[in-house]
Design an enzyme around this catalytic site. Structure first.
Site, PDB file in Angstrom:
ATOM      1  N   GLU A   1       0.840  -1.180   0.000  1.00 55.07           N
ATOM      2  CA  GLU A   1       0.000   0.000   0.000  1.00 55.07           C
ATOM      3  C   GLU A   1       0.890   1.251   0.000  1.00 55.07           C
ATOM      4  O   GLU A   1       1.800   1.375   0.818  1.00 55.07           O
ATOM      5  CB  GLU A   1      -0.885  -0.087   1.252  1.00 55.07           C
TER       6      GLU A   1
ATOM      7  N   ASP B   1      -0.236  -1.488   6.187  1.00 59.00           N
ATOM      8  CA  ASP B   1      -0.002  -0.942   7.522  1.00 59.00           C
ATOM      9  C   ASP B   1      -0.866  -1.651   8.555  1.00 59.00           C
ATOM     10  O   ASP B   1      -1.948  -2.123   8.245  1.00 59.00           O
ATOM     11  CB  ASP B   1      -0.371   0.557   7.543  1.00 59.00           C
TER      12      ASP B   1
ATOM     13  N   ASP C   1      -2.823  -0.554  10.654  1.00 57.79           N
ATOM     14  CA  ASP C   1      -3.831   0.369  11.197  1.00 57.79           C
ATOM     15  C   ASP C   1      -5.161   0.139  10.475  1.00 57.79           C
ATOM     16  O   ASP C   1      -5.277  -0.769   9.649  1.00 57.79           O
ATOM     17  CB  ASP C   1      -3.361   1.825  11.062  1.00 57.79           C
TER      18      ASP C   1
ATOM     19  N   ASP D   1      -6.780   1.826   8.178  1.00 58.25           N
ATOM     20  CA  ASP D   1      -6.715   1.965   6.726  1.00 58.25           C
ATOM     21  C   ASP D   1      -6.079   0.743   6.074  1.00 58.25           C
ATOM     22  O   ASP D   1      -6.565   0.243   5.064  1.00 58.25           O
ATOM     23  CB  ASP D   1      -5.849   3.188   6.361  1.00 58.25           C
TER      24      ASP D   1
END
Ligand code: 0RA
Length: 634
Positions: free
Chosen positions: A424, A497, A499, A501
């Site tokens: 990403e 990641d 997180d 997102d």
């Protein structure tokens, strides 16, 4: 109430001892990972299901205990206890200690045990640290304890009882299994399925570790199953079509309903075993469905005289179906032995379902038009997708480059050793490019968010840049063009990641692979990278932690006197190329999770709820599954 027991101990054949099972467990249960572990529970449950199918058992209770053991209790006939003529030992002891001594070789009966799992409760016994058997039969309760398959007590009369049935409690042997934690999710998936396929049978699953409890009991059987699968979806007609019948000793049940999505879901079972690879029952079903719909559409003049018939493919879109056949001697074929091979079943299902579906449509003619309209649209979309695919192919031929510009390819051309990281964002992509071993590691950075394909047909998915890029990079085509042989990398690694997102992008990618390239997941090619969550530095010593637990352990080990600093990684971009290599990409040190399609029903439910368009079920799901959503480990 029930028919009298007609069983005697002499029916049990003694075949082999259990040492072989402990020596080579995988030969008997497939593997010694989570799959094999859950297999132990299924083996005992299958025996209880056989009692239910024979009409002797109304409930099965399964309890997961805090010490890692599990109890399976039923109200079937109870394993016979009378002395076995050859050995003088109680029949129950023979059943628990001799391989294949199930004693149920009556071929007229439909059995689950002896089907796919088919190894007998003695295998469960052999692979358990301890097992306690309790049989209630003919007014008496008996009990016996075993360790690693060997009796450590005699079968002992405990007293009188007015109950009947078998109770088996066992603790899987931790020296055999890599993992001994039984999963609520895995077990409840299978128990739900079994309850749908045995209408009226109550299966209660309890988890003393978490205080969870759930009863699976569906009087509606296969119709309830179809409704369950279509929960949260918009259906093309309100009540599922149900066709049931029996012919030549084979029991057939088919349930079917269309929804407005573009996916087809056909769940097929033979003697309650999920036949993932399909087989003759599925072929018979498809032929009959196509014939009956075309026949009826012509009768009702929904086509023009010269219009072509709808094809089987046209009728796939939005189809939800459950097929269950019960037959005396199932033959399982295919790579994973989950393809029904009995030739006679195709014609039986075909004729029975064809007749039944025509009758159903004669009574409810209104269901036909939406199905036919849907199929015609599907045909048009398929033609459009074909053009779009050709365009993608032609474009790459024109530029002379088959590979997307963003891809930093590896130098090796041996797919078995190659891997591609789908990353990403550009900054993480940059670190990955610098950190990688370019011989076998390719990097594909994604820029935009990839399209949510849960509600998109292939032609629309192909209009999304990121999706086209992935397809081009993998080289194996998609849809009708899919060719596994052309896959350029045998490990496709999603690196996002840690997180919210990142989790979202990961879910979008998983949805794409699950819906459009399920083979990639089935063949074990898809992985999720596990970047560390923390970097702990004490003096010159650096440790990476991949979970909260690891962080707690290491800081506890340091004690109060040692000075250390903790860095929490929020994104891959915070790591320099060297760190990214060391922690997440170096095969010798990295942790990766292989993405597996667990039980098809719950995975499908997962994607429908998480990515579909009905908001209410999603809210409910996120509230009750907050943990899973956060971890997104499927
Ligand atoms: C052997 C013979 C019979 C039933 C069973 C075994 C049996 C095994 C298990 C394991 C869990 N629950 C079970 N219930 C039954 C036939 C019994 C008869 O004919 O009376």
């Amino acid at each position: 109430m029930n028919a009298p027991a007609q069983y005697s101990a002499s029916d049990i054949q003694i075949l082999e001892g259990l040492e072989a099972v402990r020596r080579r467990p995988s030969m008997y249960i497939g593997d010694t990972g989570p799959r094999g572990l859950h297999h132990l529970v299924y083996e005992v449950v299958d025996n209880a299901i056989d009692e239910a199918m024979a009409g002797f058992c109304s409930y099965i209770n399964i309890t997961l205990h805090g010490d890692g053991s599990v109890t399976i209790e039923d109200d079937g006939r109870g394993i016979p206890v009378d002395p076995h003529p050859a050995t003088g030992r109680p029949a129950a002891e023979v059943v628990l200690t001799k391989l294949h001594a199930g004693g149920k070789f009556d071929k007229k009966a439909y059995q689950v045990s002896g089907g796919l799992h088919g190894v007998g409760v003695s295998v469960v016994n052999a692979l358990s640290r301890w097992l306690i058997l309790t049989v209630s039969r003919n007014g008496n309760r008996w009990s016996q304890r075993y360790e690693k398959g060997t009796p450590v007590t005699d079968l002992t009369l405990e007293g009188a009882t007015d109950q009947r049935g078998t109770k088996v409690q066992f603790q899987p042997d931790e020296t055999i299994f890599s993992e001994t934690t039984l999963s609520w999710e895995i077990l409840s998936g299978r128990m739900r399925e079994l309850a749908f396929l045995n209408p009226g049978l109550a299966i209660v699953l309890r988890d003393e570790r978490t205080e969870k409890e759930k009863t699976f009991c569906y009087s509606g059987g296969i119709g309830s199953f179809v409704e369950y699968l279509n929960k949260g979806k918009t259906t093309l007609f309100p009540v599922p079509v149900i066709v049931e019948g029996e012919k030549d000793g084979v029991v057939i049940a088919v349930g079917l309903q269309y929804n407005d999505t573009y996916q087809e879901r056909v769940f097929a079972y033979a003697n309650l075993i999920h036949t993932i690879e399909g087989g003759t029952h599925v072929s018979g079903f498809r032929t009959a469905l196509t014939r009956a719909i075309n026949e009826m559409a012509r009768r009702q003049k929904l086509f023009k005289e010269k219009d072509p018939n709808l094809s089987g493919d046209d009728l796939k879109e939005g189809l939800t179906a459950v097929i269950s056949v019960k037959l005396p001697e199932p033959q399982f074929e295919g790579q994973t032995k989950t393809k029904l091979g009995n030739g006679e079943i195709k014609g039986l299902v075909d004729s029975l379902f064809y007749e039944g579906l025509l009758n159903f449509m004669e009574e409810k003619p209104e269901i036909l038009r939406p199905v036919v309209d849907n199929a015609i649209k599907a045909r048009q979309a398929r033609e459009a997708a074909k053009k779009a695919r050709e365009l993608v192919r032609r474009k790459s031929a024109m530029t002379g480059l088959d590979l997307p510009g963003k891809l930093a390819d590896c130098s090796s051309r041996k797919p078995e050793e190659c891997e591609v990281y789908i990353v990403e964002g550009d900054s993480a992509g940059g670190s990955a490019k610098q950190g990688r071993d370019r011989h076998f590691q390719a990097i594909l950075p994604l820029r935009g968010k990839i399209l949510n394909v849960e509600k998109a047909r292939l032609d629309k998915a192909l209009s999304n840049n990121e999706i086209r890029t992935i397809i081009q990079a993998l080289g194996c085509g998609i849809g009708d063009d899919f060719d596994r042989e052309k896959l350029r990398y045998h490990r496709i690694i999603i690196m996002t990641d840690a997180d919210v997102d990142g989790a979202h992008i990961r879910t979008l990618l998983l949805t794409f692979f699950y819906r459009f390239m399920p083979e990639i997941i089935e063949q074990g090619h898809l992985y999720a990278a596990q970047p560390p969550l923390y970097r702990v530095q004490a003096g010159k010593e650096v440790t990476y932690c991949y979970s909260e637990k690891e962080l707690r352990e290491i800081t506890a080990a340091f004690g109060p006197n040692r000075k250390y600093g903790i860095q929490r990684y929020k994104g891959l971009g915070e790591m320099n190329p060297q760190q990214l290599w060391e922690t997440t990409m170096d095969p010798a040190r990295r942790i990766m999770k292989r993405v597996e399609i667990g039980d098809a029903v719950s995975v499908d439910e997962y994607f429908t709820i998480l990515m579909g368009d009905k908001v209410e079920p999603r809210r409910e799901f996120i509230e009750t599954h907050a943990m899973e959503v956060r971890n997104l480990d499927i």
